[in-house]
Design an enzyme around this catalytic site. Sequence first.
Site, PDB file in Angstrom:
ATOM      1  CD  GLU A 180      39.512 -46.831 108.591  1.00 57.77           C
ATOM      2  OE1 GLU A 180      38.642 -46.817 109.492  1.00 57.77           O
ATOM      3  OE2 GLU A 180      39.272 -46.505 107.403  1.00 57.77           O
ATOM      4  CG  HIS A 182      37.158 -42.369 107.322  1.00 57.74           C
ATOM      5  ND1 HIS A 182      36.045 -41.603 107.583  1.00 57.74           N
ATOM      6  CD2 HIS A 182      37.955 -41.621 106.519  1.00 57.74           C
ATOM      7  CE1 HIS A 182      36.159 -40.439 106.959  1.00 57.74           C
ATOM      8  NE2 HIS A 182      37.306 -40.432 106.304  1.00 57.74           N
ATOM      9  CG  PHE A 221      41.236 -33.255 104.130  1.00 58.44           C
ATOM     10  CD1 PHE A 221      41.610 -34.560 103.904  1.00 58.44           C
ATOM     11  CD2 PHE A 221      40.812 -32.493 103.050  1.00 58.44           C
ATOM     12  CE1 PHE A 221      41.569 -35.124 102.632  1.00 58.44           C
ATOM     13  CE2 PHE A 221      40.762 -33.029 101.775  1.00 58.44           C
ATOM     14  CZ  PHE A 221      41.140 -34.351 101.558  1.00 58.44           C
ATOM     15  CB  CYS A 274      35.878 -36.595 106.541  1.00 57.99           C
ATOM     16  SG  CYS A 274      35.984 -35.780 104.930  1.00 57.99           S
ATOM     17  CE  LYS A 327      33.317 -42.329 104.347  1.00 55.23           C
ATOM     18  NZ  LYS A 327      33.341 -43.008 105.661  1.00 55.23           N
ATOM     19  CG  HIS A 348      33.714 -39.371 102.126  1.00 57.01           C
ATOM     20  ND1 HIS A 348      33.160 -39.205 103.378  1.00 57.01           N
ATOM     21  CD2 HIS A 348      35.038 -39.056 102.271  1.00 57.01           C
ATOM     22  CE1 HIS A 348      34.074 -38.816 104.216  1.00 57.01           C
ATOM     23  NE2 HIS A 348      35.224 -38.713 103.570  1.00 57.01           N
TER      24      HIS A 348
END
Length: 412
Positions: free
Chosen positions: A313, A302, A398, A163, A334, A339
């Site tokens: 975060e 994010h 990831f 991502c 988002k 996402h």
Amino acid sequence: MERRVVITGFGAITPIGNNVVDLWKSIENKKCGIDNVTIFDTENFKTKLAAEVKNYNPLDYFEPKQTKRFDRSSQFAVVAAREAVKNSGITKENTDYNRVGVFVSTGIGGLNTLQEQMEVNYVKGNKRVSPMFIPNSIVNMPAGNIAIEFGFKGESVSIVTACASSTHSIGEAYKTIKHGYEDVILAGGTEASICTSGIAGFENMKALSSETDKNRASIPFDKERNGFVMAEGAGVLVLEELEHAKKRGAKIYAEIIGFGSTTDAYHITSPDPEGVGGANAMIRAMEDAKLKPEDIDYINAHGTSTHLNDLTETKAIKIALGNASSSVMVSSTKGNTGHLLGAAGAVEAIICTKAMENSLIPPTINYREKDEECDLDIVPNEPRKKELNIVMSNSLGFGGHNACIVMKRYKE
């Protein structure tokens, strides 16, 4: 000598708009692009919602033969690239195509093609597998198809960091132009993984929200968040060396001034719970841009709406910005888009650019329940009018991949 890098064009196809104008209008109007999955029957799935691209017919963009040669992820990439190139005004007459690169990524690649052709192989046998199986499924083909479409013959790469992929692509494109290797690069990402195998994979690792209310599914920083919502689409930006852009009279939307990238080296899916890796990416980006934490006006987080991501975060921003974290505006879009995985960072970079252009901070929509551990100024529910000079965009993937870019309102 290091060269300045500016943004001179962009294109997008997203769940809240099939071009940049409609994308930004939807952000202004707090539109949520999440709805019931229509691409396949979700009867056997806990996941019922996704953020699909709306009103998309491949034949509106491609010849019938092309639709068979392009996986959905490549289709989206080419559609966004066409808009970006048109928006930028780049032509063979004003630009040397031997010095135009394509850095377009995807987190997963041609998953629809992989699923379809694996089923063919299993049910009908190996002789029936399409000769386009490999070209349609490998992750470099969105970039390759863009380069072929326009005849861009500079460096063409696909950086795969889950991502964080498209933010890495923008950052590496910025460095490549900055150090003189290319004059122009199309940078961004694409994703089309809303299919039974894609949803099953994320669902079974308990990453997706099983919420059925579309306005309570993707709720970044909300205490009731319970997973992300899968989305699809693409975003492509035209990055260009400043003097090259000025020489051809290009409109300049913003300047990229910093990039930072790190790895958590912690876990295959979970972020480092202390947020150190993400913090160091932000610190590196600020150092590259020669900025102090208090110079940052806004961060597009994010912010995936998973418990661990948003908490981690928040910690990362506090580490990176120190005391300035209490006053910086932070939001996640988002809630609007879902996402977009490998395409998320590119779409969010476009949103950041439009936010500077319009002096409007995008809100974190559908926010309701305060989480005491996520206590930043997340601009809840309503956009905020304010002039922006410096913005930051974060992407975390990831594998522990962290990427951060810093953009600035353009000044001579």
